[in-house]
Write a protein that holds these residues in place. Structure first.
Motif, PDB file in Angstrom:
ATOM      1  N   LYS A   1       0.934   8.823   4.907  1.00  8.83           N
ATOM      2  CA  LYS A   1       1.337   8.906   6.320  1.00  8.83           C
ATOM      3  C   LYS A   1       2.614   9.731   6.456  1.00  8.83           C
ATOM      4  O   LYS A   1       2.737  10.540   7.377  1.00  8.83           O
ATOM      5  N   LEU A   2       3.553   9.539   5.552  1.00  8.15           N
ATOM      6  CA  LEU A   2       4.812  10.278   5.628  1.00  8.15           C
ATOM      7  C   LEU A   2       4.607  11.769   5.353  1.00  8.15           C
ATOM      8  O   LEU A   2       5.329  12.600   5.906  1.00  8.15           O
ATOM      9  N   VAL A   3       3.632  12.107   4.537  1.00 10.04           N
ATOM     10  CA  VAL A   3       3.274  13.527   4.357  1.00 10.04           C
ATOM     11  C   VAL A   3       2.674  14.049   5.660  1.00 10.04           C
ATOM     12  O   VAL A   3       3.025  15.132   6.133  1.00 10.04           O
ATOM     13  N   GLN A   4       1.795  13.269   6.251  1.00 15.16           N
ATOM     14  CA  GLN A   4       1.164  13.647   7.522  1.00 15.16           C
ATOM     15  C   GLN A   4       2.213  13.860   8.614  1.00 15.16           C
ATOM     16  O   GLN A   4       2.093  14.776   9.428  1.00 15.16           O
ATOM     17  N   PHE A   5       3.259  13.020   8.629  1.00 12.90           N
ATOM     18  CA  PHE A   5       4.328  13.124   9.626  1.00 12.90           C
ATOM     19  C   PHE A   5       5.382  14.165   9.256  1.00 12.90           C
ATOM     20  O   PHE A   5       6.397  14.297   9.928  1.00 12.90           O
TER      21      PHE A   5
ATOM     22  N   ARG B   1       5.218  13.785  -2.676  1.00 12.98           N
ATOM     23  CA  ARG B   1       4.155  12.789  -2.838  1.00 12.98           C
ATOM     24  C   ARG B   1       3.763  12.697  -4.308  1.00 12.98           C
ATOM     25  O   ARG B   1       3.644  11.609  -4.866  1.00 12.98           O
ATOM     26  N   ALA B   2       3.567  13.850  -4.940  1.00 10.91           N
ATOM     27  CA  ALA B   2       3.182  13.877  -6.351  1.00 10.91           C
ATOM     28  C   ALA B   2       4.262  13.240  -7.223  1.00 10.91           C
ATOM     29  O   ALA B   2       3.953  12.492  -8.160  1.00 10.91           O
TER      30      ALA B   2
ATOM     31  N   GLU C   1       1.397   1.559  10.954  1.00  6.91           N
ATOM     32  CA  GLU C   1       0.026   2.066  10.892  1.00  6.91           C
ATOM     33  C   GLU C   1      -0.703   1.615   9.635  1.00  6.91           C
ATOM     34  O   GLU C   1      -1.926   1.531   9.623  1.00  6.91           O
ATOM     35  N   CYS C   2       0.048   1.314   8.587  1.00  7.28           N
ATOM     36  CA  CYS C   2      -0.552   0.863   7.332  1.00  7.28           C
ATOM     37  C   CYS C   2      -0.620  -0.662   7.227  1.00  7.28           C
ATOM     38  O   CYS C   2      -1.051  -1.198   6.207  1.00  7.28           O
ATOM     39  N   GLY C   3      -0.169  -1.349   8.260  1.00  7.53           N
ATOM     40  CA  GLY C   3      -0.244  -2.807   8.273  1.00  7.53           C
ATOM     41  C   GLY C   3       0.737  -3.502   7.353  1.00  7.53           C
ATOM     42  O   GLY C   3       0.487  -4.619   6.907  1.00  7.53           O
TER      43      GLY C   3
ATOM     44  N   GLY D   1       0.819  -1.209   0.000  1.00  6.74           N
ATOM     45  CA  GLY D   1       0.000   0.000   0.000  1.00  6.74           C
ATOM     46  C   GLY D   1       0.848   1.252   0.000  1.00  6.74           C
ATOM     47  O   GLY D   1       0.799   2.056   0.933  1.00  6.74           O
ATOM     48  N   ILE D   2       1.605   1.442  -1.066  1.00  6.39           N
ATOM     49  CA  ILE D   2       2.565   2.543  -1.121  1.00  6.39           C
ATOM     50  C   ILE D   2       1.888   3.903  -0.987  1.00  6.39           C
ATOM     51  O   ILE D   2       2.403   4.804  -0.334  1.00  6.39           O
TER      52      ILE D   2
END
Length: 127
Positions: A29-33, A41-42, A77-79, A22-23
């Motif tokens: 999540k890494l943007v959120q952090f 991201r883009a 967090e993404c399993g 689930g890339i």
């Protein structure tokens, strides 16, 4: 990023590329952090699906001292269990044999415990 973490990513590069399913969720999540920017991201998401993990792994070493720890947290967090296992982390336990906690739910293998205990004590002194 610490040299030891760069080396872990390098040694597990091809396995991580295949393991991270689930890339998009991990990148979000890494943007959120605040490890990645929206522009990064883009840049990752414009790649073909099989190249996205490669692009992420190429960016991570240049994203600051907390990038590896937050990458592990995002994977958890993404399993992304298989990716965590490749990095030497175990899931499904809340503490290791000696009671050491890592990121509240990922205990580390013994070779990484010392590094994170030093990191945790540095964070406590800074507070």
């Amino acid at each position: 990023m610490e040299t030891v973490h760069r080396e872990i990513l390098r040694k597990n590069y091809s396995g991580l590329v295949q393991a991270i399913q689930g890339i998009e969720e991990v990148v979000d999540k890494l943007v959120q952090f605040n490890v990645l920017t929206i522009f990064m991201r883009a840049e990752i998401m414009e790649k073909l699906s099989f190249d996205r993990a490669r692009e992420l792994l190429n960016m991570l070493p240049r994203r600051g001292p907390q990038a590896y720890t937050l990458f592990c947290k995002a994977l958890e967090e993404c399993g992304e269990i298989q990716a965590l296992t490749l990095l030497g982390l175990e899931t499904g336990k809340t503490e290791y044999d000696d009671g050491y906690l890592c990121m509240d739910s990922i205990p580390l293998k013994p070779q990484f415990q010392e590094f994170f205990s030093v990191l945790a004590s540095a964070d406590e002194t800074a507070s």
